[in-house]
Design a protein around this motif. Structure first.
Motif, PDB file in Angstrom:
ATOM      1  N   GLU A  79       0.819  -1.208   0.000  1.00  0.00           N
ATOM      2  CA  GLU A  79       0.000   0.000   0.000  1.00  0.00           C
ATOM      3  C   GLU A  79       0.859   1.266   0.000  1.00  0.00           C
ATOM      4  O   GLU A  79       0.488   2.280  -0.598  1.00  0.00           O
ATOM      5  N   HIS A  80       2.006   1.210   0.673  1.00  0.00           N
ATOM      6  CA  HIS A  80       2.893   2.371   0.661  1.00  0.00           C
ATOM      7  C   HIS A  80       3.476   2.580  -0.733  1.00  0.00           C
ATOM      8  O   HIS A  80       3.584   3.720  -1.206  1.00  0.00           O
ATOM      9  N   ALA A  81       3.867   1.496  -1.392  1.00  0.00           N
ATOM     10  CA  ALA A  81       4.374   1.636  -2.757  1.00  0.00           C
ATOM     11  C   ALA A  81       3.321   2.294  -3.652  1.00  0.00           C
ATOM     12  O   ALA A  81       3.612   3.217  -4.427  1.00  0.00           O
ATOM     13  N   ARG A  82       2.074   1.841  -3.508  1.00  0.00           N
ATOM     14  CA  ARG A  82       1.004   2.363  -4.359  1.00  0.00           C
ATOM     15  C   ARG A  82       0.685   3.826  -4.054  1.00  0.00           C
ATOM     16  O   ARG A  82       0.376   4.599  -4.960  1.00  0.00           O
ATOM     17  N   GLU A  83       0.752   4.223  -2.755  1.00  0.00           N
ATOM     18  CA  GLU A  83       0.384   5.595  -2.428  1.00  0.00           C
ATOM     19  C   GLU A  83       1.348   6.615  -3.033  1.00  0.00           C
ATOM     20  O   GLU A  83       0.995   7.773  -3.214  1.00  0.00           O
ATOM     21  N   LEU A  84       2.585   6.171  -3.327  1.00  0.00           N
ATOM     22  CA  LEU A  84       3.551   7.057  -3.971  1.00  0.00           C
ATOM     23  C   LEU A  84       3.648   6.816  -5.474  1.00  0.00           C
ATOM     24  O   LEU A  84       4.530   7.331  -6.139  1.00  0.00           O
ATOM     25  N   GLY A  85       2.711   6.000  -5.998  1.00  0.00           N
ATOM     26  CA  GLY A  85       2.663   5.768  -7.438  1.00  0.00           C
ATOM     27  C   GLY A  85       3.725   4.833  -7.954  1.00  0.00           C
ATOM     28  O   GLY A  85       4.112   4.917  -9.129  1.00  0.00           O
ATOM     29  N   PRO A 237       4.544   1.277   6.522  1.00  0.00           N
ATOM     30  CA  PRO A 237       3.192   1.117   5.993  1.00  0.00           C
ATOM     31  C   PRO A 237       2.692   2.407   5.346  1.00  0.00           C
ATOM     32  O   PRO A 237       3.341   3.454   5.419  1.00  0.00           O
ATOM     33  N   SER A 238       1.536   2.338   4.739  1.00  0.00           N
ATOM     34  CA  SER A 238       0.975   3.506   4.053  1.00  0.00           C
ATOM     35  C   SER A 238       0.605   4.593   5.057  1.00  0.00           C
ATOM     36  O   SER A 238       0.511   4.358   6.270  1.00  0.00           O
TER      37      SER A 238
END
Length: 267
Positions: A79-85, A237-238
């Protein structure tokens, strides 16, 4: 066992000297907390206490270790990877933070003038207990002394501009650690939270890590020799977000404790 690094109080004959100690008592009842001085450092088998002890409120807690290096893992929570695109990486992204970035509980994070977007990143930190390299998965627990809280403070604008992460994550004071090392926990499923001015910003669990602690120890030690006191940061985490001068940021990890720091302007 909770192992802390601290400076002796004014009441000690060697006031101001830095020692390791064992923290005893209940964190939710501060009046019960005491620290018993260790004879030497905690990296020897079966360290013993000296017989001297003080109320925890009477000593100054320092960063629990002064590592020769901090090996950190990026994008280890999906989720953290995704929140930063970003995509979830096929292999762990590994970078180093310098030893000069380490501070302890209640020390101040210095906001650099060259950044306009400094972020908090709450993380579980692994503290290495013995010299090791090329550690197999099934031996990882044998080289770990314990775990502590960490904040992988990041100048996000520099990280995005420079692509290499060394400066963005390597400023002095950008690696708070503490308040102590917990040696007797299972890291597989611990709550990891971050608050800024008492407002919850991050909330995750170590069970959400893409690669677990053993895999990270094996991965890092495949490339470099780890020394006693070295630290591996396991990812965040995100919910990462900005810090501002005057903020108070706290990282809390289940069964370890809370690491709190205030943000000040860098002189």
């Amino acid at each position: 066992m909770r192992i802390a690094r601290f400076s002796l109080p004014d009441t000690a004959s060697d006031a101001g000297a830095v020692r390791f100690g064992v923290v005893e008592g209940e964190p939710d009842r501060p009046e019960t907390m005491v620290i018993a001085e260790l004879d030497g450092h905690p990296f020897t088998p079966n360290p013993q206490t000296t017989g001297r002890a003080w109320p925890l409120d009477d000593v100054r807690l320092l960063a629990p270790v002064l590592p020769s290096k901090i090996a950190a893992i990026g994008r280890n929570y999906a989720e953290h990877a995704r929140e930063l695109g970003n995509e979830v990486p096929d292999v762990p992204i590994t970078f180093l933070k310098p030893s000069t970035s380490v501070i302890g509980p209640n020390e101040t994070i210095a906001y650099p003038e060259i950044s306009k977007d400094v972020h908090h990143e709450a993380e579980l930190a692994v503290v290495i207990g013995r010299l090791c390299r090329q550690v197999p998965l099934d031996r990882a627990k044998d080289v770990i002394l314990g775990y502590t809280c960490a904040n992988d403070v990041t100048a996000r604008d520099l990280q995005q501009t420079e692509k290499q992460w060394g400066r963005a994550k390597g400023f002095d004071t950008f690696c708070p650690l503490g308040p102590w090392i917990e040696t007797e926990i299972d890291p597989a499923d611990l709550s990891v939270t971050c608050t800024v001015n008492d407002e919850l910003k991050q909330a995750g669990r170590t069970s959400q890590m893409i690669r677990d602690v053993a895999a990270l120890v094996a991965h890092v030690s495949e490339a470099m020799t780890l020394l006693p006191g070295d630290v591996i940061l396991t990812g965040t985490p995100s919910g990462v977000g900005p810090l501002h001068v005057g903020d108070t940021v706290s990282v809390t990890i289940e069964n370890i404790g809370t690491l709190t720091n205030r943000v000040v302007s860098r002189d």
